[in-house]
Design an enzyme around this catalytic site. Structure first.
Site, short mmCIF file in Angstrom:
data_model
loop_
_atom_site.label_atom_id
_atom_site.label_comp_id
_atom_site.label_asym_id
_atom_site.label_seq_id
_atom_site.Cartn_x
_atom_site.Cartn_y
_atom_site.Cartn_z
N ASP A 1 -12.23 5.48 -2.94
CA ASP A 1 -12.84 4.16 -3.11
C ASP A 1 -13.82 4.12 -4.28
O ASP A 1 -14.38 3.05 -4.58
CB ASP A 1 -13.57 3.73 -1.83
CG ASP A 1 -12.60 3.16 -0.80
OD1 ASP A 1 -11.61 2.53 -1.21
OD2 ASP A 1 -12.84 3.34 0.41
N HIS B 1 -18.30 -4.57 5.05
CA HIS B 1 -18.24 -3.40 4.16
C HIS B 1 -19.58 -3.08 3.49
O HIS B 1 -19.77 -2.00 2.96
CB HIS B 1 -17.19 -3.61 3.05
CG HIS B 1 -15.79 -3.64 3.57
ND1 HIS B 1 -14.70 -3.78 2.75
CD2 HIS B 1 -15.29 -3.53 4.84
CE1 HIS B 1 -13.59 -3.77 3.48
NE2 HIS B 1 -13.93 -3.62 4.74
N ASP C 1 0.85 -1.20 0.00
CA ASP C 1 0.00 0.00 0.00
C ASP C 1 0.89 1.25 0.00
O ASP C 1 0.70 2.17 -0.79
CB ASP C 1 -0.90 0.05 1.25
CG ASP C 1 -1.92 -1.08 1.31
OD1 ASP C 1 -3.11 -0.80 1.21
OD2 ASP C 1 -1.51 -2.25 1.46
N GLU D 1 -5.07 7.63 0.21
CA GLU D 1 -5.50 6.98 1.44
C GLU D 1 -4.44 6.96 2.55
O GLU D 1 -4.76 7.17 3.72
CB GLU D 1 -5.93 5.52 1.15
CG GLU D 1 -6.32 4.79 2.42
CD GLU D 1 -7.09 3.51 2.20
OE1 GLU D 1 -7.12 3.02 1.06
OE2 GLU D 1 -7.65 3.01 3.18
N ARG E 1 -23.80 -1.46 -2.98
CA ARG E 1 -22.88 -1.21 -1.86
C ARG E 1 -23.60 -0.44 -0.77
O ARG E 1 -23.97 0.73 -0.95
CB ARG E 1 -21.67 -0.43 -2.35
CG ARG E 1 -20.64 -0.17 -1.27
CD ARG E 1 -19.47 0.63 -1.82
NE ARG E 1 -18.51 0.92 -0.79
CZ ARG E 1 -17.53 0.11 -0.42
NH1 ARG E 1 -17.38 -1.04 -1.04
NH2 ARG E 1 -16.70 0.43 0.53
N THR F 1 -7.37 -4.05 0.37
CA THR F 1 -6.16 -4.66 0.97
C THR F 1 -6.47 -6.04 1.56
O THR F 1 -5.64 -6.93 1.53
CB THR F 1 -5.60 -3.70 2.06
OG1 THR F 1 -5.41 -2.43 1.46
CG2 THR F 1 -4.27 -4.19 2.60
N ASP G 1 -6.34 5.41 -4.42
CA ASP G 1 -6.30 4.31 -3.46
C ASP G 1 -5.17 3.40 -3.94
O ASP G 1 -5.30 2.72 -4.96
CB ASP G 1 -7.64 3.55 -3.42
CG ASP G 1 -7.71 2.67 -2.17
OD1 ASP G 1 -6.63 2.32 -1.64
OD2 ASP G 1 -8.83 2.36 -1.73
N ILE H 1 -3.83 0.64 -2.81
CA ILE H 1 -4.38 -0.73 -2.95
C ILE H 1 -5.78 -0.67 -2.41
O ILE H 1 -6.00 -0.54 -1.20
CB ILE H 1 -3.58 -1.79 -2.15
CG1 ILE H 1 -2.18 -1.94 -2.72
CG2 ILE H 1 -4.32 -3.13 -2.23
CD1 ILE H 1 -1.41 -3.13 -2.14
N ASP H 2 -6.73 -0.74 -3.30
CA ASP H 2 -8.12 -0.82 -2.87
C ASP H 2 -8.41 -2.30 -2.67
O ASP H 2 -8.13 -3.12 -3.55
CB ASP H 2 -9.02 -0.22 -3.96
CG ASP H 2 -10.47 -0.21 -3.52
OD1 ASP H 2 -10.72 -0.01 -2.32
OD2 ASP H 2 -11.34 -0.42 -4.39
N SER I 1 -12.86 -4.83 -3.66
CA SER I 1 -12.27 -3.66 -4.32
C SER I 1 -13.08 -3.13 -5.51
O SER I 1 -14.14 -3.66 -5.85
CB SER I 1 -10.84 -3.97 -4.79
OG SER I 1 -10.84 -4.63 -6.04
#
Ligand code: AMP
Ligand code: MG
Length: 428
Positions: free
Chosen positions: A356, A303, A117, A142, A344, A209, A204, A206-207, A327
């Protein structure tokens, strides 16, 4: 799961997840003439430019034939974003292959962060500055270096610095070696607040992670805002199968993975393989009957409220089971029609971050899809680091959106009327 799509077919979680299938920079560093060398094959800015190829002409012809002025003005920025995301993909792939427990830390909000990241953020920030030296630089990203500056994190910082330098020196383009201080500085250049004026990169590094750590899907998500609107975006998805996921399942021996999606306002969306061997324009699913649709949602139940999506799907008459992946690879898969709906619904109290969604938003929008909040309002990326919506985000094609909105509203109303099902879980 019935599908209609630009280039691919339905997806299942099992198929798509590989695990189941301080001193300032030397200003001179950023003088681009020092660093403009031979470019990686898939990232050239001239005759190899995929937009030019797609339009069947030279870059200047492509620019002239575009109906949108924005294509012209963001061309260099898009090329720089793709270069940055590609290098970051290499870094992430290298880490994912042999990740060690010492490569993973826990942030203040208890979410995981890895050397990849941090390395990805440092690399992308550097590449953007080097490629676009004449532009003022603002990055909303991020990660920050607070934890890395602690004495206990010194070995981690050393690993990140080594990693970033290895990727830079292997790139054949950027011949420089960074100090630890310069890596910290590069990470911390992502502290911008964004906002409605000017241009801001949104990253981001690493979206997903958690998906990255499982060996599943993750994305390097980079977008640029111009006057509060998303002007371009790149989504690199190193573990996403390149071809129709159904055929990948059918022929798992031939499942090439690694895609990079890119989109620029008014120019459509493009998918290329990470190795640069293929490029094609993508379009969202054209499915009109919800019964034939399948839907994406977060792999992590923390999430997104899976029970709410299941109620929405039931109301719509969706027959297929949910496709759960991590992701913004979900937006990428949506953009090429792997599924027709993305739902979502974070648990109460969670504030969505612009990094995101910004890249995914433009990739899907330029692929012909719609992304909105649960009330049908456009997402507003101009309000700083957060999106500030409290209901959720939905995404589908133009035909299905009215039906989806109705089902979402009905399900939300029902959920409100049965308070026992509302369990606030997280608040960060
Ligand atoms: P996804 O893989 O689509 O579930 O989304 C991954 C992103 O969700 C991460 O990059 C986080 O920024 C974000 N995230 C972290 N915690 C939460 C949460 N409690 N609710 C919703 N999203 C979250
Ligand atoms: Mg994220």
């Amino acid at each position: 799961m019935g599908m209609a799509s630009g280039i691919s077919r339905p997806v299942t979680a099992a198929c798509i997840n590989p695990s189941s299938c301080r001193p300032r920079y030397h200003r001179l560093f950023f003088r681009s003439f020092l660093f403009r060398r031979r470019l990686p094959r898939s990232l050239g800015t001239s005759s190899e430019d995929p937009f030019a190829q797609r339009l069947g002409g030279s870059p200047s012809e492509a620019m002239a034939s575009s109906s949108s002025r924005s294509t012209v003005s963001y061309r260099e920025e898009l090329a720089a974003a793709k270069k940055a995301a590609l290098l970051a993909s290499h870094l992430c792939q290298k880490v994912q292959k042999s990740i060690m427990p010492s490569d993973v830390q826990s942030k203040a909000d208890k979410s995981p962060v890895t050397v990849a990241d941090y390395g990805s953020q440092a690399l992308i920030s550097l590449v953007l500055k080097m490629e676009l030296p004449s532009l003022s630089f603002s990055l909303v990203a991020e990660e920050d270096s607070v934890d890395l500056q602690k004495d206990v994190a010194h070995e981690t910082l050393k690993s990140i610095t080594k990693l970033v330098n290895e990727i830079l020196s292997a790139s054949d383009t950027y011949k420089l070696s960074l100090s630890e201080e310069e890596v910290l500085d590069a990470i911390d250049s992502g502290k911008s607040e964004g906002g409605p004026h000017g241009r801001h990169w949104v990253l981001d590094p690493i979206d997903g992670t958690k998906g990255f750590l499982r060996g599943d899907q993750y994305a390097i998500a980079l977008a640029m805002l111009d006057e509060g609107k998303v002007a371009l975006g790149v989504l690199a998805c190193p573990n996403l199968p390149l071809f129709s996921v159904r055929s990948t399942c059918d022929q798992s021996f031939n499942s090439e993975i690694g895609c990079i999606f890119s989109a620029c306002l008014g120019s459509g969306a493009l998918m290329e393989s990470l190795n640069g061997s293929t490029a094609s324009k993508v379009h969202v699913s054209t499915i009109e009957a919800p019964a034939d649709a399948s839907f994406f949602e977060s792999f992590e139940a923390a999430h997104s409220m899976h029970d709410l999506s299941s109620s929405i799907a039931e109301k719509l008459g969706v027959r297929a089971p949910p496709v759960r992946i991590d992701s913004q690879a979900k937006y990428a898969a949506m953009a090429r029609g792997d599924g027709a709906i993305y739902l979502r619904f974070p648990h109460k109290g969670y504030r969505e971050k612009i990094w995101d969604h910004a890249a995914g938003f433009i990739v899907v929008s330029e692929a012909g899809g719609l992304v909105s909040d649960a009330a049908g309002n456009e997402l507003d990326f101009s309000r700083g680091r957060h999106l500030d919506l409290d209901t959720g985000i939905i995404c589908t094609n133009k035909k299905l959106m009215p039906l989806l909105l109705k089902a979402v509203q009905d399900s939300l109303k029902e959920k409100l009327q049965s308070p026992s099902t509302l369990k606030p879980k997280l608040n960060h």
